[in-house]
Design a protein around this motif. Structure first.
Motif, PDB file in Angstrom:
ATOM      1  N   GLY A 234       0.984  -0.993  -0.053  1.00  0.00           N
ATOM      2  CA  GLY A 234       0.040   0.043   0.014  1.00  0.00           C
ATOM      3  C   GLY A 234       0.693   1.276  -0.322  1.00  0.00           C
ATOM      4  N   GLY A 235       0.741   2.454   0.380  1.00  0.00           N
ATOM      5  CA  GLY A 235       0.480   3.118   0.071  1.00  0.00           C
ATOM      6  C   GLY A 235       1.756   3.895  -1.050  1.00  0.00           C
ATOM      7  N   GLN A 236       2.221   5.210  -0.963  1.00  0.00           N
ATOM      8  CA  GLN A 236       3.400   5.152  -2.527  1.00  0.00           C
ATOM      9  C   GLN A 236       4.600   5.850  -2.246  1.00  0.00           C
ATOM     10  N   CYS A 237       4.938   5.717  -3.690  1.00  0.00           N
ATOM     11  CA  CYS A 237       6.436   6.253  -3.447  1.00  0.00           C
ATOM     12  C   CYS A 237       6.211   6.280  -5.459  1.00  0.00           C
ATOM     13  N   ASN A 238       7.142   7.525  -5.348  1.00  0.00           N
ATOM     14  CA  ASN A 238       7.756   8.067  -6.728  1.00  0.00           C
ATOM     15  C   ASN A 238       8.243   7.203  -7.721  1.00  0.00           C
ATOM     16  N   SER A 239       9.815   7.066  -7.237  1.00  0.00           N
ATOM     17  CA  SER A 239      10.536   6.319  -7.908  1.00  0.00           C
ATOM     18  C   SER A 239      10.696   4.700  -6.644  1.00  0.00           C
ATOM     19  N   ILE A 240      11.006   3.837  -7.742  1.00  0.00           N
ATOM     20  CA  ILE A 240      11.274   2.357  -6.751  1.00  0.00           C
ATOM     21  C   ILE A 240      13.130   1.965  -7.493  1.00  0.00           C
ATOM     22  N   VAL A 241      13.608   1.670  -6.080  1.00  0.00           N
ATOM     23  CA  VAL A 241      15.176   1.271  -7.295  1.00  0.00           C
ATOM     24  C   VAL A 241      15.350  -0.236  -6.689  1.00  0.00           C
ATOM     25  N   PHE A 242      15.631  -1.013  -7.352  1.00  0.00           N
ATOM     26  CA  PHE A 242      15.844  -2.569  -6.763  1.00  0.00           C
ATOM     27  C   PHE A 242      17.510  -2.637  -7.387  1.00  0.00           C
ATOM     28  N   THR A 243      18.179  -2.575  -6.440  1.00  0.00           N
ATOM     29  CA  THR A 243      19.823  -2.394  -7.291  1.00  0.00           C
ATOM     30  C   THR A 243      19.621  -4.298  -7.357  1.00  0.00           C
ATOM     31  N   ALA A 244      21.336  -3.869  -7.989  1.00  0.00           N
ATOM     32  CA  ALA A 244      22.094  -5.826  -8.219  1.00  0.00           C
ATOM     33  C   ALA A 244      22.724  -6.719  -7.014  1.00  0.00           C
ATOM     34  N   THR A 245      21.734  -7.699  -6.760  1.00  0.00           N
ATOM     35  CA  THR A 245      21.705  -8.642  -5.780  1.00  0.00           C
ATOM     36  C   THR A 245      20.979  -8.617  -4.767  1.00  0.00           C
ATOM     37  N   THR A 246      20.006  -7.238  -4.935  1.00  0.00           N
ATOM     38  CA  THR A 246      18.886  -7.428  -4.121  1.00  0.00           C
ATOM     39  C   THR A 246      17.498  -9.110  -4.700  1.00  0.00           C
ATOM     40  N   ALA A 247      17.061  -8.890  -4.021  1.00  0.00           N
ATOM     41  CA  ALA A 247      16.243 -11.255  -3.905  1.00  0.00           C
ATOM     42  C   ALA A 247      14.996 -11.002  -3.382  1.00  0.00           C
ATOM     43  N   TYR A 248      14.032 -11.054  -4.111  1.00  0.00           N
ATOM     44  CA  TYR A 248      12.297 -11.633  -3.496  1.00  0.00           C
ATOM     45  C   TYR A 248      12.302 -11.010  -2.921  1.00  0.00           C
ATOM     46  N   ASN A 249      12.291  -9.632  -3.204  1.00  0.00           N
ATOM     47  CA  ASN A 249      11.329  -8.026  -2.478  1.00  0.00           C
ATOM     48  C   ASN A 249      10.615  -8.293  -3.100  1.00  0.00           C
ATOM     49  N   VAL A 250       9.137  -7.369  -2.490  1.00  0.00           N
ATOM     50  CA  VAL A 250       7.847  -7.429  -3.284  1.00  0.00           C
ATOM     51  C   VAL A 250       6.937  -5.696  -2.761  1.00  0.00           C
ATOM     52  N   ALA A 251       6.985  -5.188  -4.628  1.00  0.00           N
ATOM     53  CA  ALA A 251       6.540  -4.074  -3.901  1.00  0.00           C
ATOM     54  C   ALA A 251       5.018  -4.045  -4.251  1.00  0.00           C
ATOM     55  N   GLU A 252       4.382  -3.686  -3.799  1.00  0.00           N
ATOM     56  CA  GLU A 252       2.704  -4.241  -3.734  1.00  0.00           C
ATOM     57  C   GLU A 252       1.851  -2.296  -3.599  1.00  0.00           C
ATOM     58  N   THR A 253       2.505  -1.207  -4.033  1.00  0.00           N
ATOM     59  CA  THR A 253       1.955  -0.250  -4.257  1.00  0.00           C
ATOM     60  C   THR A 253       1.540   0.598  -5.167  1.00  0.00           C
ATOM     61  N   THR A 254       1.197   1.939  -5.346  1.00  0.00           N
ATOM     62  CA  THR A 254       1.081   3.495  -6.215  1.00  0.00           C
ATOM     63  C   THR A 254       3.211   3.796  -6.065  1.00  0.00           C
ATOM     64  N   PHE A 255       3.377   4.047  -7.445  1.00  0.00           N
ATOM     65  CA  PHE A 255       4.487   4.594  -8.147  1.00  0.00           C
ATOM     66  C   PHE A 255       3.951   5.421  -9.106  1.00  0.00           C
ATOM     67  N   ASN A 256       5.253   6.863  -9.439  1.00  0.00           N
ATOM     68  CA  ASN A 256       5.284   7.700 -10.073  1.00  0.00           C
ATOM     69  C   ASN A 256       4.442   8.501  -9.881  1.00  0.00           C
ATOM     70  N   ILE A 257       4.068   9.197  -8.893  1.00  0.00           N
ATOM     71  CA  ILE A 257       3.233   9.838  -8.458  1.00  0.00           C
ATOM     72  C   ILE A 257       2.909  11.336  -9.307  1.00  0.00           C
ATOM     73  N   THR A 258       4.373  11.045  -8.905  1.00  0.00           N
ATOM     74  CA  THR A 258       5.066  12.870  -9.928  1.00  0.00           C
ATOM     75  C   THR A 258       4.536  13.230 -10.932  1.00  0.00           C
ATOM     76  N   GLY A 259       4.466  12.172 -11.907  1.00  0.00           N
ATOM     77  CA  GLY A 259       4.426  11.605 -13.589  1.00  0.00           C
ATOM     78  C   GLY A 259       5.966  11.619 -13.640  1.00  0.00           C
ATOM     79  N   ALA A 260       6.963  11.490 -13.622  1.00  0.00           N
ATOM     80  CA  ALA A 260       8.350  11.997 -13.676  1.00  0.00           C
ATOM     81  C   ALA A 260       9.325  10.293 -12.623  1.00  0.00           C
ATOM     82  N   GLY A 261       8.681   9.930 -12.036  1.00  0.00           N
ATOM     83  CA  GLY A 261       8.587   8.234 -11.422  1.00  0.00           C
ATOM     84  C   GLY A 261       9.542   7.383 -12.192  1.00  0.00           C
ATOM     85  N   ASN A 262       9.905   6.815 -11.581  1.00  0.00           N
ATOM     86  CA  ASN A 262      10.176   5.215 -13.158  1.00  0.00           C
ATOM     87  C   ASN A 262      10.424   3.928 -11.737  1.00  0.00           C
ATOM     88  N   LEU A 263      10.307   2.948 -12.256  1.00  0.00           N
ATOM     89  CA  LEU A 263      10.155   1.176 -11.119  1.00  0.00           C
ATOM     90  C   LEU A 263      11.318   1.048 -11.935  1.00  0.00           C
TER      91      LEU A 263
END
Length: 362
Positions: A234-263
């Motif tokens: 839930g909640g909200q983010c603008n950009s979400i970044v998973f860097t190299a070697t991260t694993a098994y994380n879960v994102a279930e949220t609203t992102f790109n709230i400004t129109g300039a965000g990314n995943l």
């Protein structure tokens, strides 16, 4: 300690060292932890030549209401060591006034850390002479932290909860959860206007529920430590970044709230299917790409945490086989078409003339 009628008290520190230390270990060394019940708010002002403004150490089942009134740019407004099942309401903000109406940086300057939580520097022994764990564990923090370089830094903490409040306007990072921290729960906290990252999580098995991030939430890496098995719900983010070697994380949220965000996902087996792209008014699916087909048989494995579609067309293909994590390859019975791969599934294509392969999220 005597509080005013409005249950407030102010302390000013003009010397060196830590301004105020609440140390349960010093009060009860044979046990190492001690209750402390605060009936009002305590504001502590320090100076730029001192160290930490407030140090809370070795406390169990405590209730604290603390305000940092400025200190040193090299230390913490509140340093928490070996706090266990305690509840702390804490303010460290340039927008807060003390009980006399003075702005809270009237003592010194903004500290480097709003709140820094870590283990004790020296071991504590039980009755049998054996060392016991001294990390902060299962405390509840209710913060108002603004305009410091680092808002909250959790170093090797277990089961801490950050509930409501705000951590905003920080020069570098709002919340940092290091690789030794796990089972942290953050609920309903506002992270906004931080000039670097809102949240930088390197730990494992942490949960973020209904938080608001105005800039970047990063699942990160530091040396051998990499974020794993964390969840944004839930909640909200603008950009979400998973860097190299991260694993098994879960994102279930609203992102790109400004129109300039990314995943951005450079890790493996991270799941993003439940994300809603507010800027494009659509649920997120992983973008299409075409892997380079080289050498027969050619194999492609789904290393994402979401199901992926694979299309095979053209060329001269003699067999397409699928392998799941719990079995060997089995024939699909087709030489072209669209195939769905669950995480860790492998598609193997045997050919004499290379086909065109495209992959995209479901």
């Amino acid at each position: 300690m005597i509080f005013d009628a409005d249950r407030t008290a102010d302390l000013a520190h003009r010397g060196a060292g830590n301004a105020l230390v609440l140390d349960g270990l010093a009060a009860l060394p044979e046990f190492g932890i001690r209750q402390f019940k605060m009936i009002g708010n305590l504001t502590v002002q320090s100076n730029s030549a001192a160290q930490n403004v407030i140090v809370v150490r070795s406390l169990h089942d405590a209730d604290l209401d603390l305000t940092c009134g400025g200190g040193s740019a090299s230390y913490a407004g509140l340093r928490l060591e070996f706090g266990v099942v305690s509840r702390i309401r804490y303010s460290c903000s340039s927008n807060t006034l003390d009980s006399s109406g003075h702005p809270c940086w009237s003592g010194g300057v903004a500290p480097q850390y709003g709140l820094y939580a870590t283990k004790l520097g020296s071991p504590v022994l039980d009755g049998g002479g054996n060392p016991i764990l001294t990390q902060n564990s299962y405390c509840t923090l209710r913060p108002v932290i603004e305009d410091v370089p680092y808002g909250i830094w959790l170093d090797r903490c277990l089961g801490m909860q950050i509930r409501e409040g705000t951590v905003e306007g920080c020069g570098t990072t709002g919340l940092t959860i290091d690789g030794g921290s796990s089972k942290i729960i953050v609920v309903g906290t506002d992270f906004e206007a931080n000039r670097g990252q809102d949240v930088h999580c390197i730990g494992s098995d942490n949960n973020f529920v209904g938080i608001a991030c105005g800039k970047v939430f990063t699942f990160g890496t530091n040396g051998p430590s990499a974020a794993s098995r964390n969840r944004i719900i839930g909640g909200q983010c603008n950009s979400i970044v998973f860097t190299a070697t991260t694993a098994y994380n879960v994102a279930e949220t609203t992102f790109n709230i400004t129109g300039a965000g990314n995943l951005t996902d450079s890790g493996t087996y991270n799941r993003t299917k439940g994300c809603f792209d507010a800027g494009n008014a659509a649920y997120y699916s992983r973008p299409r790409f075409g892997p380079t087909v080289s050498g027969s048989p050619f194999s492609f494995q789904n290393t994402n945490g979401d199901n992926m579609q694979v299309s095979v067309s053209g060329g001269t293909v003699s067999a397409i086989d699928i392998q799941t994590p719990v079995g060997g390859f089995f024939p699909s019975g087709a030489t072209s078409g669209v195939f769905q791969l669950a995480p860790k599934d492998i598609i193997r294509i045997t050919y004499s003339a290379a086909p065109t392969v495209n992959v995209w999220g479901v």
